[in-house]
Each structure stands twice: as structure tokens, then as C-alpha cells.
Scaffold this active site. Structure first.
Site, PDB file in Angstrom:
ATOM      1  N   ALA A  37       0.854  -1.196   0.000  1.00 20.66           N
ATOM      2  CA  ALA A  37       0.000   0.000   0.000  1.00 20.66           C
ATOM      3  C   ALA A  37       0.890   1.247   0.000  1.00 20.66           C
ATOM      4  CB  ALA A  37      -0.927  -0.044   1.204  1.00 20.66           C
ATOM      5  N   LEU A  39       3.669   3.797   1.706  1.00 17.15           N
ATOM      6  CA  LEU A  39       4.766   3.763   2.674  1.00 17.15           C
ATOM      7  C   LEU A  39       4.298   4.391   3.987  1.00 17.15           C
ATOM      8  CD1 LEU A  39       7.780   4.851   0.434  1.00 17.15           C
ATOM      9  CD2 LEU A  39       7.496   2.624   1.558  1.00 17.15           C
ATOM     10  N   GLY A  41       2.896   2.622   6.507  1.00 18.47           N
ATOM     11  CA  GLY A  41       2.098   1.614   7.196  1.00 18.47           C
ATOM     12  C   GLY A  41       0.913   2.186   7.958  1.00 18.47           C
ATOM     13  N   LYS A  52      -3.505  11.705  15.858  1.00 11.38           N
ATOM     14  CA  LYS A  52      -3.032  12.857  16.647  1.00 11.38           C
ATOM     15  C   LYS A  52      -3.390  14.176  15.954  1.00 11.38           C
ATOM     16  CE  LYS A  52      -2.153   9.777  18.992  1.00 11.38           C
ATOM     17  NZ  LYS A  52      -2.308   8.355  18.726  1.00 11.38           N
ATOM     18  N   GLY A 187     -10.181   0.852  24.805  1.00 16.08           N
ATOM     19  CA  GLY A 187      -8.712   0.796  24.901  1.00 16.08           C
ATOM     20  C   GLY A 187      -8.116   2.058  24.314  1.00 16.08           C
ATOM     21  N   GLY A 274      -9.048  -4.224  19.819  1.00 18.45           N
ATOM     22  CA  GLY A 274      -7.692  -4.766  19.743  1.00 18.45           C
ATOM     23  C   GLY A 274      -7.267  -5.027  18.311  1.00 18.45           C
ATOM     24  N   ARG A 275      -5.996  -5.355  18.167  1.00 15.91           N
ATOM     25  CA  ARG A 275      -5.444  -5.666  16.850  1.00 15.91           C
ATOM     26  C   ARG A 275      -4.713  -6.998  16.923  1.00 15.91           C
ATOM     27  NH1 ARG A 275      -5.397  -1.371  13.218  1.00 15.91           N
ATOM     28  NH2 ARG A 275      -3.532  -2.103  12.146  1.00 15.91           N
ATOM     29  N   HIS A 446      12.166  26.259  35.919  1.00 25.54           N
ATOM     30  CA  HIS A 446      10.949  26.765  36.549  1.00 25.54           C
ATOM     31  C   HIS A 446      10.411  27.938  35.738  1.00 25.54           C
ATOM     32  CE1 HIS A 446       8.173  27.812  39.763  1.00 25.54           C
ATOM     33  NE2 HIS A 446       8.551  29.075  39.626  1.00 25.54           N
TER      34      HIS A 446
HETATM   35  P1  FAD Z   1       2.413  -1.445  10.108  1.00 22.88           P
HETATM   36  O1  FAD Z   1       2.545  -0.021  10.408  1.00 22.88           O
HETATM   37  O2  FAD Z   1       1.072  -2.075  10.267  1.00 22.88           O
HETATM   38  O3  FAD Z   1       2.930  -1.648   8.621  1.00 22.88           O
HETATM   39  C1  FAD Z   1       2.879  -2.878   7.983  1.00 22.88           C
HETATM   40  C2  FAD Z   1       2.931  -2.610   6.486  1.00 22.88           C
HETATM   41  O4  FAD Z   1       3.170  -3.841   5.835  1.00 22.88           O
HETATM   42  C3  FAD Z   1       1.628  -2.073   5.911  1.00 22.88           C
HETATM   43  O5  FAD Z   1       1.894  -0.855   5.230  1.00 22.88           O
HETATM   44  C4  FAD Z   1       1.147  -3.156   4.955  1.00 22.88           C
HETATM   45  O6  FAD Z   1       0.535  -2.631   3.798  1.00 22.88           O
HETATM   46  C5  FAD Z   1       2.456  -3.853   4.620  1.00 22.88           C
HETATM   47  N1  FAD Z   1       2.310  -5.262   4.230  1.00 22.88           N
HETATM   48  C6  FAD Z   1       1.738  -6.255   4.967  1.00 22.88           C
HETATM   49  N2  FAD Z   1       1.837  -7.416   4.317  1.00 22.88           N
HETATM   50  C7  FAD Z   1       2.480  -7.156   3.147  1.00 22.88           C
HETATM   51  C8  FAD Z   1       2.873  -7.965   2.058  1.00 22.88           C
HETATM   52  N3  FAD Z   1       2.644  -9.276   2.042  1.00 22.88           N
HETATM   53  N4  FAD Z   1       3.493  -7.372   1.013  1.00 22.88           N
HETATM   54  C9  FAD Z   1       3.751  -6.031   1.032  1.00 22.88           C
HETATM   55  N5  FAD Z   1       3.402  -5.238   2.030  1.00 22.88           N
HETATM   56  C10 FAD Z   1       2.773  -5.780   3.094  1.00 22.88           C
HETATM   57  N6  FAD Z   1       1.453   3.481  18.081  1.00 22.88           N
HETATM   58  C11 FAD Z   1       2.182   4.382  18.786  1.00 22.88           C
HETATM   59  O7  FAD Z   1       3.318   4.094  19.163  1.00 22.88           O
HETATM   60  N7  FAD Z   1       1.668   5.623  19.083  1.00 22.88           N
HETATM   61  C12 FAD Z   1       0.432   5.996  18.690  1.00 22.88           C
HETATM   62  O8  FAD Z   1       0.000   7.112  18.977  1.00 22.88           O
HETATM   63  C13 FAD Z   1      -0.357   5.062  17.955  1.00 22.88           C
HETATM   64  N8  FAD Z   1      -1.593   5.402  17.538  1.00 22.88           N
HETATM   65  C14 FAD Z   1      -2.313   4.503  16.800  1.00 22.88           C
HETATM   66  C15 FAD Z   1      -3.600   4.872  16.395  1.00 22.88           C
HETATM   67  C16 FAD Z   1      -4.362   3.989  15.654  1.00 22.88           C
HETATM   68  C17 FAD Z   1      -5.748   4.404  15.213  1.00 22.88           C
HETATM   69  C18 FAD Z   1      -3.821   2.719  15.291  1.00 22.88           C
HETATM   70  C19 FAD Z   1      -4.626   1.755  14.453  1.00 22.88           C
HETATM   71  C20 FAD Z   1      -2.555   2.342  15.694  1.00 22.88           C
HETATM   72  C21 FAD Z   1      -1.782   3.228  16.464  1.00 22.88           C
HETATM   73  N9  FAD Z   1      -0.511   2.897  16.918  1.00 22.88           N
HETATM   74  C22 FAD Z   1       0.208   3.786  17.661  1.00 22.88           C
HETATM   75  C23 FAD Z   1       0.106   1.583  16.617  1.00 22.88           C
HETATM   76  C24 FAD Z   1       1.097   1.710  15.437  1.00 22.88           C
HETATM   77  O9  FAD Z   1       0.415   2.224  14.317  1.00 22.88           O
HETATM   78  C25 FAD Z   1       1.687   0.338  15.130  1.00 22.88           C
HETATM   79  O10 FAD Z   1       2.272  -0.202  16.298  1.00 22.88           O
HETATM   80  C26 FAD Z   1       2.758   0.455  14.052  1.00 22.88           C
HETATM   81  O11 FAD Z   1       2.239   0.992  12.868  1.00 22.88           O
HETATM   82  C27 FAD Z   1       3.354  -0.926  13.769  1.00 22.88           C
HETATM   83  O12 FAD Z   1       4.325  -0.809  12.771  1.00 22.88           O
HETATM   84  P2  FAD Z   1       4.702  -2.046  11.828  1.00 22.88           P
HETATM   85  O13 FAD Z   1       5.809  -1.562  10.976  1.00 22.88           O
HETATM   86  O14 FAD Z   1       4.906  -3.251  12.646  1.00 22.88           O
HETATM   87  O15 FAD Z   1       3.396  -2.351  10.971  1.00 22.88           O
HETATM   88  P1  NAD Z   2      -6.637  -2.189  23.078  1.00 20.34           P
HETATM   89  O1  NAD Z   2      -6.130  -3.533  23.379  1.00 20.34           O
HETATM   90  O2  NAD Z   2      -5.902  -0.999  23.552  1.00 20.34           O
HETATM   91  O3  NAD Z   2      -8.118  -2.043  23.658  1.00 20.34           O
HETATM   92  C1  NAD Z   2      -9.144  -2.911  23.310  1.00 20.34           C
HETATM   93  C2  NAD Z   2     -10.256  -2.744  24.343  1.00 20.34           C
HETATM   94  O4  NAD Z   2     -11.405  -3.414  23.878  1.00 20.34           O
HETATM   95  C3  NAD Z   2      -9.891  -3.325  25.707  1.00 20.34           C
HETATM   96  O5  NAD Z   2     -10.178  -2.379  26.692  1.00 20.34           O
HETATM   97  C4  NAD Z   2     -10.786  -4.559  25.797  1.00 20.34           C
HETATM   98  O6  NAD Z   2     -11.138  -4.885  27.119  1.00 20.34           O
HETATM   99  C5  NAD Z   2     -11.980  -4.112  24.979  1.00 20.34           C
HETATM  100  N1  NAD Z   2     -12.772  -5.202  24.404  1.00 20.34           N
HETATM  101  C6  NAD Z   2     -12.353  -6.364  23.864  1.00 20.34           C
HETATM  102  N2  NAD Z   2     -13.405  -7.082  23.405  1.00 20.34           N
HETATM  103  C7  NAD Z   2     -14.514  -6.329  23.643  1.00 20.34           C
HETATM  104  C8  NAD Z   2     -15.903  -6.510  23.388  1.00 20.34           C
HETATM  105  N3  NAD Z   2     -16.353  -7.603  22.779  1.00 20.34           N
HETATM  106  N4  NAD Z   2     -16.761  -5.539  23.766  1.00 20.34           N
HETATM  107  C9  NAD Z   2     -16.309  -4.417  24.384  1.00 20.34           C
HETATM  108  N5  NAD Z   2     -14.992  -4.200  24.669  1.00 20.34           N
HETATM  109  C10 NAD Z   2     -14.117  -5.139  24.286  1.00 20.34           C
HETATM  110  O7  NAD Z   2      -6.865  -2.165  21.494  1.00 20.34           O
HETATM  111  P2  NAD Z   2      -7.132  -0.987  20.475  1.00 20.34           P
HETATM  112  O8  NAD Z   2      -7.692   0.191  21.166  1.00 20.34           O
HETATM  113  O9  NAD Z   2      -7.887  -1.609  19.352  1.00 20.34           O
HETATM  114  O10 NAD Z   2      -5.672  -0.642  19.989  1.00 20.34           O
HETATM  115  C11 NAD Z   2      -4.836  -1.644  19.395  1.00 20.34           C
HETATM  116  C12 NAD Z   2      -3.401  -1.348  19.650  1.00 20.34           C
HETATM  117  O11 NAD Z   2      -2.988  -0.208  18.906  1.00 20.34           O
HETATM  118  C13 NAD Z   2      -3.092  -0.993  21.090  1.00 20.34           C
HETATM  119  O12 NAD Z   2      -2.918  -2.123  21.892  1.00 20.34           O
HETATM  120  C14 NAD Z   2      -1.830  -0.222  20.957  1.00 20.34           C
HETATM  121  O13 NAD Z   2      -0.761  -1.141  20.907  1.00 20.34           O
HETATM  122  C15 NAD Z   2      -1.969   0.463  19.610  1.00 20.34           C
HETATM  123  N6  NAD Z   2      -2.331   1.903  19.793  1.00 20.34           N
HETATM  124  C16 NAD Z   2      -1.509   2.715  20.491  1.00 20.34           C
HETATM  125  C17 NAD Z   2      -1.826   4.042  20.669  1.00 20.34           C
HETATM  126  C18 NAD Z   2      -0.893   4.917  21.437  1.00 20.34           C
HETATM  127  O14 NAD Z   2       0.255   4.535  21.619  1.00 20.34           O
HETATM  128  N7  NAD Z   2      -1.318   6.084  21.908  1.00 20.34           N
HETATM  129  C19 NAD Z   2      -2.999   4.560  20.155  1.00 20.34           C
HETATM  130  C20 NAD Z   2      -3.831   3.709  19.460  1.00 20.34           C
HETATM  131  C21 NAD Z   2      -3.472   2.381  19.268  1.00 20.34           C
END
Ligand code: FAD
Ligand code: NAD
Length: 470
Positions: A37, A39, A41, A52, A187, A274-275, A446
Site C-alpha cells: 500500500a 509507505l 504503514g 493525533k 482501549g 484490539g489488533r 521553573h
Molecule cells: P504497520 O505499520 O502495520 O505496517 C505494515 C505494512 O506492511 C503495511 O503498510 C502493509 O501494507 C504492509 N504489508 C503487509 N503485508 C504485506 C505484504 N505481504 N506485502 C507487502 N506489504 C505488506 N502506536 C504508537 O506508538 N503511538 C500511537 O500514537 C499510535 N496510535 C495509533 C492509532 C491507531 C488508530 C492505530 C490503528 C494504531 C496506532 N498505533 C500507535 C500503533 C502503530 O500504528 C503500530 O504499532 C505500528 O504501525 C506498527 O508498525 P509495523 O511496521 O509493525 O506495521
Molecule cells: P486495546 O487492546 O488498547 O483495547 C481494546 C479494548 O477493547 C480493551 O479495553 C478490551 O477490554 C476491549 N474489548 C475487547 N473485546 C470487547 C468486546 N467484545 N466488547 C467491548 N470491549 C471489548 O486495542 P485498540 O484500542 O484496538 O488498539 C490496538 C493497539 O494499537 C493498542 O494495543 C496499541 O498497541 C496500539 N495503539 C496505540 C496508541 C498509542 O500509543 N497512543 C494509540 C492507538 C493504538
């Protein structure tokens, strides 16, 4: 071109994958990155950055639209928000960062292939190319394979994605602010996006299955945030499990643990329960990789159970955070280049970007005590901070946890406005093996909110000046 050979092949261009590829290139390794997709991710495109940016707009809008007069005499009656412009601004931020990643890859002489990679074995990957090659498959052989495929949102069988039921990715493509948003899962994502949309004017209800939101953080940290959510009109239903949608798809039906049923009208249902690591459709079954729960098992050098194959980022375990993925990406490239490197970090900071924000590094008091360690704990409330009072943001506190015998810091947590920026000082203190006395002996400017850190330390030592001792 139908064949290619390289030294390092990275599958996935998220923060883990692009960091690995850039560092490999910098170290003179012949690196190729395959991304299906865009760059950047999840993090850049539908995660950290757009969420954010959305929170920033929401904060600005809420401040400009505050109905109540501020204690310092400012009253604003109304603000206008063009949500289409909001989403296009967010897209422009994302585009700039995506272009930056492409630029950095090129600068490190990394070849970027746009396409879907499928592993044939631990040294061979076939890519269905999207751009060059007009869709012809490209076979890449490599000495080292780095898997960085990331993660995907969990789908609830009772609430499959489709129609008004959406994962977080889709929240950044909405045409307008929903009128009634039900967030399933309290979460990280649910609370951050729920907060943002509530500030933008949506009526938000969060449905959380466990006894409280953000179950990964301790109760003391979450309490100020829960109070703030109530103040801003977010309804939080804990100990409530979603059963499904009504026949016409407009009502979320949920059940509390006491057996009572709740019905919630919604025009959008955001499911954030969750993820899971992305382990499907890229040939994982062709590799002989040990698993650790749903994740690919790795050792302290990001090696999998198969020689020459590495895994990083969300694919490789918790915490699924971008900064962990970036650190692993850097590490894995250096390991491949023959450097003596291993994962020896004391902590991975966790930050919830809400209002107030929550930060946790290292052990909280309960976890530290559970490990059998005798501890001292110190707290400093922002209500006693000059800067917090002067900026009308006094919610929250900083809390330090240290070993009782030698005063080495084991954990630092906090909740408060803009406390995410203090995560750097907290993490640095833990990585440096700081003792309470090291922090107490550091002069903090401060008036800043960061003074709460040495003040919490002073409270643990019983030497605080700005707090009466109990
Ligand atoms: P990803 O970022 O998921 O990237 C994986 C990439 O691999 C994707 O671009 C995908 O297209 C590609 N790919 C997969 N399979 C293939 C294939 N077979 N061929 C080619 N390409 C492929 N984390 C924080 O630290 N702070 C935050 O504030 C934060 N906020 C978040 C908010 C949301 C709404 C979400 C969903 C997540 C958030 N996260 C946050 C979590 C963070 O986005 C992930 O931990 C991070 O992106 C993981 O990086 P990665 O490189 O492992 O995978
Ligand atoms: P999460 O694990 O943070 O929260 C999932 C929540 O869903 C939990 O509180 C769980 O008890 C609840 N839950 C599970 N099953 C349920 C159900 N059937 N009904 C109601 N509640 C239920 O997962 P997320 O919010 O999807 O985020 C995924 C991951 O992405 C996080 O664990 C984190 O690693 C990452 N993330 C990080 C940030 C950050 O760093 N600020 C921001 C967003 C996402």
C-alpha cells in the site's frame, strides 16, 4: 524485470519495515523494501499520525467553542469547523510524511518495490507488482528476510465490519462528524478517537467489556481521565458486552454483567477491540516459524526460529507500538550488518493521547510489589504546580516507583495535560538506571510542568518543599 537479488529484503513499509530498510541501506547493505500500500504503514496512514492530527483539531475546536467562560475571563460563543477541510489537512500531513519516507529510502539507496509480497521460502519472495513491471510477478531472492507485515483490527463476529460498523482505519475517511457514535472497546484507540469525536460535536458512548476503560493502565492513572470524559459528555458503559445490531442496523444491543440489556442508537459504530498480527496471505505457512500466541516468535535480536528470517513490529508481539517497531527495525539492520546488538531496553513508554494524557514507563506500584520488590512511591499533583495553575491545567499527577533499598527507579507514571512530552525524561531516567537522588539532584527549569518529576521524587525521599508531608 522479473528477477532480483539482494542482501536484505524487508516485507512491509510501516515504521518497523522502513526503519530496518533505511538503516540497512545506511550500513551499506543492498536492501529492498516491498510495500503493498502506501509507505508508512498503519502508523503514518491510518494510525498514530492522523489520530493525533484529529485530536489536535478537536482540541482547537473545543477550545474555540467553549460554552463556559474560562476562569481567566475569556468567553467564546461559537466556532465553525469545515470537516472536509479537516480531513484534507490531515491527508496533507500524512502525504508529507509518506513522501519523507520515500525520500529517506532513496537517500539510503534502498530499492522500493510497490506490490504484495508472498514468501516461497525463507530466501525467496514473489511480488505481485503494482507499478513497474505492469503487474508481472517479480521473484526476489535474498540473504536476509525481514518480516514487518504489521497488524490488522480485530473484527467481532457479533458486529462484522460493513455499513455503519467500521474499524479505526475508516474513521479518517468520514465525510462528516457522526451525530451518534458508539465506540466498542475502551482501549487506546477507542478512547483517543472517542475523545476526538466528542470534542468535534458527536454524542459518544464507549462500550467496554471489562470493569473499566484502559485496562492496561492502573486505576489511579485512569481515574482523572474517566472524570474528564464524563465532564466532556462521553458516556462510558463498562462491564458491558455488545450482542449485535438491531434488525434495521441502527441500534447497538449490549448486555451488562448484571444481565440488563442496553440499546444504543448509532449512526456510526467504531469497533476498537484490539489488533492482531497480520499473518495471512503472505506465505507464512511456507516458512517454519515458531509462534508466540498469535505473534511470530522472536529472540532478543529479532531472529525467528528460521535462520536468516527476522520479524519486527506488530507482527512480533506486544506492545504493538510504533516506537517499538522503529527500535526493532534499527536493531535488526545492525544485527544483519554484523554489529553486536540485542534488545536490552528497560522500558517501552506507553502514552495515551487523551485529555488529560497518560504516560507509563516501567513498573507501576502493583506490578513492582508483585515481583517481590520492596518499593517506595512518591506522587506530586499538578494542582501544586505553579505552571499547571498558570495554564489552568491542574488535573493529574506524576508518580515514581523506586526500589526501597538502593532507590533505583523502577517505573514512572503520570496523567495530565501535555504529559506525553515528559515520557522522554521518564524513559531516559529508567534507561540510565537513575536513582531517586539523581533526579532530585537535577535542576529542572521553573516554571515547567516537568518540575512535577523531581517533586514526585522528593515526595518519595521525604524531602519535598512544595507539598506538605502527610
Ligand atoms: P504497520 O505499520 O502495520 O505496517 C505494515 C505494512 O506492511 C503495511 O503498510 C502493509 O501494507 C504492509 N504489508 C503487509 N503485508 C504485506 C505484504 N505481504 N506485502 C507487502 N506489504 C505488506 N502506536 C504508537 O506508538 N503511538 C500511537 O500514537 C499510535 N496510535 C495509533 C492509532 C491507531 C488508530 C492505530 C490503528 C494504531 C496506532 N498505533 C500507535 C500503533 C502503530 O500504528 C503500530 O504499532 C505500528 O504501525 C506498527 O508498525 P509495523 O511496521 O509493525 O506495521
Ligand atoms: P486495546 O487492546 O488498547 O483495547 C481494546 C479494548 O477493547 C480493551 O479495553 C478490551 O477490554 C476491549 N474489548 C475487547 N473485546 C470487547 C468486546 N467484545 N466488547 C467491548 N470491549 C471489548 O486495542 P485498540 O484500542 O484496538 O488498539 C490496538 C493497539 O494499537 C493498542 O494495543 C496499541 O498497541 C496500539 N495503539 C496505540 C496508541 C498509542 O500509543 N497512543 C494509540 C492507538 C493504538
Amino acid at each position: 524485470m522479473t528477477e532480483l537479488h539482494c542482501s536484505v529484503l524487508v516485507v512491509g513499509g510501516g515504521p518497523g519495515g522502513y526503519s530496518a530498510a533505511i538503516r540497512a541501506g545506511q550500513l551499506g547493505l543492498d536492501a529492498v523494501l516491498v510495500e503493498a500500500a502506501t509507505l508508512g504503514g498503519t502508523c503514518l496512514n491510518v494510525g498514530c499520525i492522523p489520530s493525533k492530527a484529529l485530536l489536535h483539531v478537536a482540541d482547537a475546536y473545543a477550545a474555540a467553542n467553549a460554552r463556559e467562560a474560562t476562569p481567566f475571563g475569556l468567553t467564546v460563543t461559537s466556532a465553525q469547523l469545515d470537516f472536509t477541510q479537516t480531513t484534507s489537512w490531515i491527508a496533507s500531513v500524512v502525504d508529507r510524511l509518506d513522501a519523507g519516507v520515500a525520500h529517506l529510502l532513496a537517500g539510503a539507496h534502498v530499492r522500493h518495490i510497490h506490490g504484495w509480497a508472498r514468501c516461497v521460502d525463507g530466501k525467496t519472495v514473489v511480488v505481485e507488482t503494482h507499478a513497474d513491471g505492469a503487474g508481472k510477478p517479480l521473484t526476489i531472492t535474498t540473504e536476509h528476510l525481514v518480516l514487518a507485515t504489521g497488524s490488522r483490527p480485530v473484527e467481532l463476529p457479533a458486529l462484522p465490519f460493513g455499513g455503519r460498523v467500521i474499524p479505526s482505519d475508516a474513521m479518517f475517511a468520514l465525510d462528516d462528524v457522526p451525530e451518534r457514535l458508539v465506540v466498542v472497546g475502551g482501549g487506546y484507540i477507542g478512547i483517543e478517537l472517542g475523545t476526538a469525536f466528542a470534542k468535534l460535536g458527536a454524542a459518544v458512548t464507549v462500550v467496554e467489556a471489562t470493569a473499566r476503560i484502559l485496562p492496561g493502565f492502573d486505576d489511579e492513572l485512569v481515574r482523572p481521565l474517566s472524570r474528564a470524559l464524563t465532564r466532556s459528555g462521553v458516556e462510558v458503559l463498562t462491564a458491558t458486552a455488545v450482542q449485535g445490531l438491531s434488525a434495521d442496523g441502527t441500534i447497538v444491543v449490549a448486555q451488562r454483567t448484571d444481565g440488563s440489556t442496553v440499546e444504543l442508537r448509532a449512526d456510526t459504530v467504531l469497533v476498537t477491540v484490539g489488533r492482531l498480527p497480520a499473518t495471512e496471505e503472505w506465505g507464512l505457512e511456507e516458512l517454519d516459524l515458531e509462534r508466540s500466541g498469535p505473534f511470530v516468535w522472536i529472540d532478543g535480536q529479532c531472529r525467528t526460529s528460521m535462520a536468516g528470517v527476522y520479524a519486527i513490529g506488530d507482527l512480533s508481539g506486544e506492545p504493538m507500538l510504533a516506537h517499538r517497531a522503529i527500535a526493532q527495525g534499527r536493531l535488526v539492520a545492525e544485527v544483519i550488518a554484523g554489529r553486536r546488538r540485542g534488545w536490552d531496553n528497560v522500558c517501552v513508554p506507553a502514552v495515551v493521547f487523551t485529555d488529560p494524557e497518560i504516560v507509563s514507563v516501567g513498573l507501576d506500584p502493583t506490578t513492582a510489589r508483585a515481583s517481590g520488590t520492596e518499593i517506595v512511591v512518591g506522587r506530586f499533583p499538578f494542582s501544586a504546580s505553579g505552571r499547571a495553575l498558570a495554564t489552568d491545567a491542574t488535573d493529574g499527577f506524576v508518580r515514581v516507583v523506586a526500589r526501597a533499598d538502593d532507590h533505583v527507579l523502577l517505573g514512572i507514571q503520570g496523567v495530565g495535560t501535555a504529559i506525553s512530552e515528559l515520557s522522554a525524561a521518564f524513559a531516559l531516567a529508567l534507561e540510565m538506571g537513575a536513582r531517586l537522588e539523581d533526579v532530585a539532584g537535577t535542576i529542572h527549569a521553573h516554571p515547567t510542568r516537568s518540575e512535577a518529576f523531581p517533586e514526585a521524587v522528593a515526595a518519595a525521599l521525604g524531602t519535598g518543599l512544595h507539598l506538605t508531608t502527610p
